[in-house]
Every structure is written in structure tokens, then in C-alpha cells.
Design an enzyme around this catalytic site. Structure first.
Site, mmCIF file in Angstrom:
data_model
loop_
_atom_site.group_PDB
_atom_site.id
_atom_site.type_symbol
_atom_site.label_atom_id
_atom_site.label_comp_id
_atom_site.label_asym_id
_atom_site.label_seq_id
_atom_site.Cartn_x
_atom_site.Cartn_y
_atom_site.Cartn_z
ATOM 1 N N GLU A 185 0.865 -1.189 0.000
ATOM 2 C CA GLU A 185 0.000 0.000 0.000
ATOM 3 C C GLU A 185 0.894 1.229 0.000
ATOM 4 O O GLU A 185 1.958 1.223 0.618
ATOM 5 C CB GLU A 185 -0.891 0.065 1.256
ATOM 6 C CG GLU A 185 -2.054 -0.896 1.262
ATOM 7 C CD GLU A 185 -1.670 -2.263 1.799
ATOM 8 O OE1 GLU A 185 -0.609 -2.366 2.455
ATOM 9 O OE2 GLU A 185 -2.423 -3.224 1.558
ATOM 10 N N TYR B 118 7.702 2.577 -7.613
ATOM 11 C CA TYR B 118 7.053 1.276 -7.793
ATOM 12 C C TYR B 118 6.618 1.069 -9.248
ATOM 13 O O TYR B 118 6.791 -0.010 -9.805
ATOM 14 C CB TYR B 118 5.858 1.135 -6.839
ATOM 15 C CG TYR B 118 6.240 1.212 -5.374
ATOM 16 C CD1 TYR B 118 7.377 0.553 -4.894
ATOM 17 C CD2 TYR B 118 5.492 1.961 -4.461
ATOM 18 C CE1 TYR B 118 7.739 0.632 -3.552
ATOM 19 C CE2 TYR B 118 5.846 2.044 -3.121
ATOM 20 C CZ TYR B 118 6.978 1.378 -2.672
ATOM 21 O OH TYR B 118 7.340 1.458 -1.350
HETATM 22 C C1 LIG Z 1 10.226 6.181 -1.488
HETATM 23 C C2 LIG Z 1 11.719 6.109 -1.203
HETATM 24 C C3 LIG Z 1 12.023 4.757 -0.526
HETATM 25 C C4 LIG Z 1 12.492 6.155 -2.534
HETATM 26 O O1 LIG Z 1 13.871 5.994 -2.273
HETATM 27 P P1 LIG Z 1 14.977 6.916 -2.962
HETATM 28 O O2 LIG Z 1 16.314 6.340 -2.626
HETATM 29 O O3 LIG Z 1 14.733 8.326 -2.618
HETATM 30 O O4 LIG Z 1 14.626 6.695 -4.501
HETATM 31 P P2 LIG Z 1 15.648 6.485 -5.711
HETATM 32 O O5 LIG Z 1 16.681 7.543 -5.678
HETATM 33 O O6 LIG Z 1 16.093 5.064 -5.742
HETATM 34 O O7 LIG Z 1 14.697 6.794 -6.954
HETATM 35 C C5 LIG Z 1 14.136 5.752 -7.716
HETATM 36 C C6 LIG Z 1 12.939 6.274 -8.466
HETATM 37 O O8 LIG Z 1 11.913 6.687 -7.547
HETATM 38 C C7 LIG Z 1 11.212 7.806 -8.095
HETATM 39 N N1 LIG Z 1 11.449 8.977 -7.255
HETATM 40 C C8 LIG Z 1 12.332 9.099 -6.248
HETATM 41 N N2 LIG Z 1 12.218 10.319 -5.663
HETATM 42 C C9 LIG Z 1 11.241 10.962 -6.337
HETATM 43 C C10 LIG Z 1 10.629 12.230 -6.203
HETATM 44 N N3 LIG Z 1 11.013 13.105 -5.267
HETATM 45 N N4 LIG Z 1 9.616 12.566 -7.053
HETATM 46 C C11 LIG Z 1 9.191 11.690 -7.999
HETATM 47 N N5 LIG Z 1 9.752 10.457 -8.169
HETATM 48 C C12 LIG Z 1 10.752 10.113 -7.352
HETATM 49 C C13 LIG Z 1 11.754 8.021 -9.488
HETATM 50 O O9 LIG Z 1 11.016 7.171 -10.361
HETATM 51 C C14 LIG Z 1 13.162 7.491 -9.322
HETATM 52 O O10 LIG Z 1 13.730 7.100 -10.548
HETATM 53 P P3 LIG Z 1 14.612 8.143 -11.413
HETATM 54 O O11 LIG Z 1 15.686 8.651 -10.489
HETATM 55 O O12 LIG Z 1 15.119 7.308 -12.520
HETATM 56 O O13 LIG Z 1 13.665 9.221 -11.817
HETATM 57 C C15 LIG Z 1 12.194 7.293 -0.320
HETATM 58 O O14 LIG Z 1 11.798 8.486 -0.921
HETATM 59 C C16 LIG Z 1 11.699 7.247 1.101
HETATM 60 O O15 LIG Z 1 12.280 6.604 1.958
HETATM 61 N N6 LIG Z 1 10.586 7.996 1.391
HETATM 62 C C17 LIG Z 1 10.046 8.073 2.764
HETATM 63 C C18 LIG Z 1 9.429 6.758 3.175
HETATM 64 C C19 LIG Z 1 8.367 6.299 2.196
HETATM 65 O O16 LIG Z 1 7.512 7.064 1.774
HETATM 66 N N7 LIG Z 1 8.421 4.995 1.861
HETATM 67 C C20 LIG Z 1 7.474 4.357 0.958
HETATM 68 C C21 LIG Z 1 6.294 3.898 1.716
HETATM 69 S S1 LIG Z 1 5.135 3.055 0.632
#
Ligand SMILES: CC(C)(COP(=O)(O)OP(=O)(O)OC[C@H]1O[C@@H](n2cnc3c(N)ncnc32)[C@H](O)[C@@H]1OP(=O)(O)O)[C@@H](O)C(=O)NCCC(=O)NCCS
Length: 161
Positions: free
Chosen positions: A116, A128
Site C-alpha cells: 500500500e 514502484y
Molecule cells: C520512497 C523512497 C524509498 C524512494 O527511495 P529513494 O532512494 O529516494 O529513490 P531512488 O533515488 O532510488 O529513486 C528511484 C525512483 O523513484 C522515483 N522517485 C524518487 N524520488 C522521487 C521524487 N522526489 N519525485 C518523484 N519520483 C521520485 C523516481 O522514479 C526514481 O527514478 P529516477 O531517479 O530514474 O527518476 C524514499 O523516498 C523514502 O524513503 N521515502 C520516505 C518513506 C516512504 O515514503 N516509503 C514508501 C512507503 S510506501
């Protein structure tokens, strides 16, 4: 590891993904509180140390920078938490952690992984989608938020046979 080596490992970006241990929880809780409006309590994490759960820690040197919690139910996995330290987001680490947990689930004959995600969580939603999840439904009012409740998207990743 001496502090200077830890720093070098972080700068080099070499990511080590290993099983999360109870001893990691202080670092996990610190990241959790910084990352979510409604963070999990320690008791919730403690309750996840069970045989049918997989808990992953992403580390650079001695520094824990992300984690994931996955519950296995027969041939389905439920991704319950995926989080990267706010100071290290946007550097590809969440993607690496997600790919790791999916690869491990596939290795253990899991058929699909579901999760979710808040409607407002665009970063996670985009990650995702990019990694092959499809939206399969919504859960109205699934999450608490500042105004009351927020809907969740339900997403699924199906492993090919
Ligand atoms: C969601 C989360 C795990 C992503 O991890 P991250 O290390 O920041 O993401 P990545 O750098 O690996 O990015 C991978 C992809 O995610 C997406 N993404 C990451 N940050 C983004 C942003 N600020 N806006 C839009 N897309 C984003 C993009 O598709 C990105 O691919 P790209 O770099 O080729 O465009 C991180 O933002 C996080 O920990 N957020 C807080 C906790 C949370 O919300 N967890 C998910 C609960 S369901």
C-alpha cells in the site's frame, strides 16, 4: 571500522544490503521518525522479527541508511515498509533496496509482492511504477493524516512464471 574509512565508504557509495538485526533498531527508529508523518513505534518493528518476515538493512560502511520490512504469506509477499534516510534520498538507494527484496522474494518462490502507498506519496508511487508494479486497487481511508484519513493505492508486482 575507523571513522575516516566509514566516511570513505559512504562517499564511494558502496551499498551493502544485509539482514536487519534488533541492534539496528535505534538507527531505524531515528530514520523512521524523520521520514514519516505517522512513524511506526518500536513495538511494531520488534513484532516483525518472525520467521515469515524478511527485514533488510541497507548500509554504507557502518552507517545504516535504509531498511525494508516484508511479510511472507504462503506464496505472496507484502512490502510493509521501505525507507531511505531523508538525507540520502534521490540517489538510487531505494531502487537498489527494492530490487534486492524482490530478487530475494523471487528466489524464495514468491508469486507476487503487494504493498500500500499513500495517494500523496508521489516519489514512492513513481519508484514502484518504474520497477514494474501495477495499481490493483485502492483502500479508502487506509492511512491517518493531518485532516483525518488518506486513501492508499494497492500495488502488485507479479513474478513471471
Ligand atoms: C520512497 C523512497 C524509498 C524512494 O527511495 P529513494 O532512494 O529516494 O529513490 P531512488 O533515488 O532510488 O529513486 C528511484 C525512483 O523513484 C522515483 N522517485 C524518487 N524520488 C522521487 C521524487 N522526489 N519525485 C518523484 N519520483 C521520485 C523516481 O522514479 C526514481 O527514478 P529516477 O531517479 O530514474 O527518476 C524514499 O523516498 C523514502 O524513503 N521515502 C520516505 C518513506 C516512504 O515514503 N516509503 C514508501 C512507503 S510506501
Amino acid at each position: 571500522m575507523p571513522e575516516s574509512e566509514t566516511f570513505r565508504a559512504v562517499m564511494n557509495g558502496d551499498l551493502d544490503i544485509r539482514h536487519l538485526a534488533r541492534e539496528d533498531l535505534p538507527q531505524v527508529l531515528e530514520i523512521e521518525r524523520q521520514s514519516y508523518s505517522h512513524p511506526w513505534a518500536e513495538a511494531v518493528f520488534q513484532d516483525c522479527f518472525r520467521d515469515n518476515y524478511r527485514l533488510w538493512a541497507a548500509c554504507q560502511g557502518d552507517v545504516l541508511i535504509g531498511y525494508a520490512v516484508v511479510a511472507y504469506m504462503v506464496d505472496e509477499a507484502h512490502l510493509l515498509n521501505l525507507c531511505v534516510h531523508p538525507g540520502r534520498q534521490g540517489q538510487g538507494l531505494g531502487r537498489q533496496l527494492l530490487r534486492h527484496l524482490l530478487a530475494e522474494a523471487g528466489r524464495e518462490q514468491i508469486r507476487q509482492t503487494i504493498l500500500e502507498v499513500r495517494l500523496s506519496n508521489d516519489a514512492a508511487h513513481q519508484l514502484y511504477l518504474a520497477e514494474g508494479f501495477d495499481e490493483i486497487g485502492r483502500r479508502p481511508g487506509y492511512y491517518p493524516d493531518a485532516e483525518g484519513r488518506e486513501d492508499a493505492r494497492v500495488m502488485a508486482f507479479r513474478f513471471s512464471a
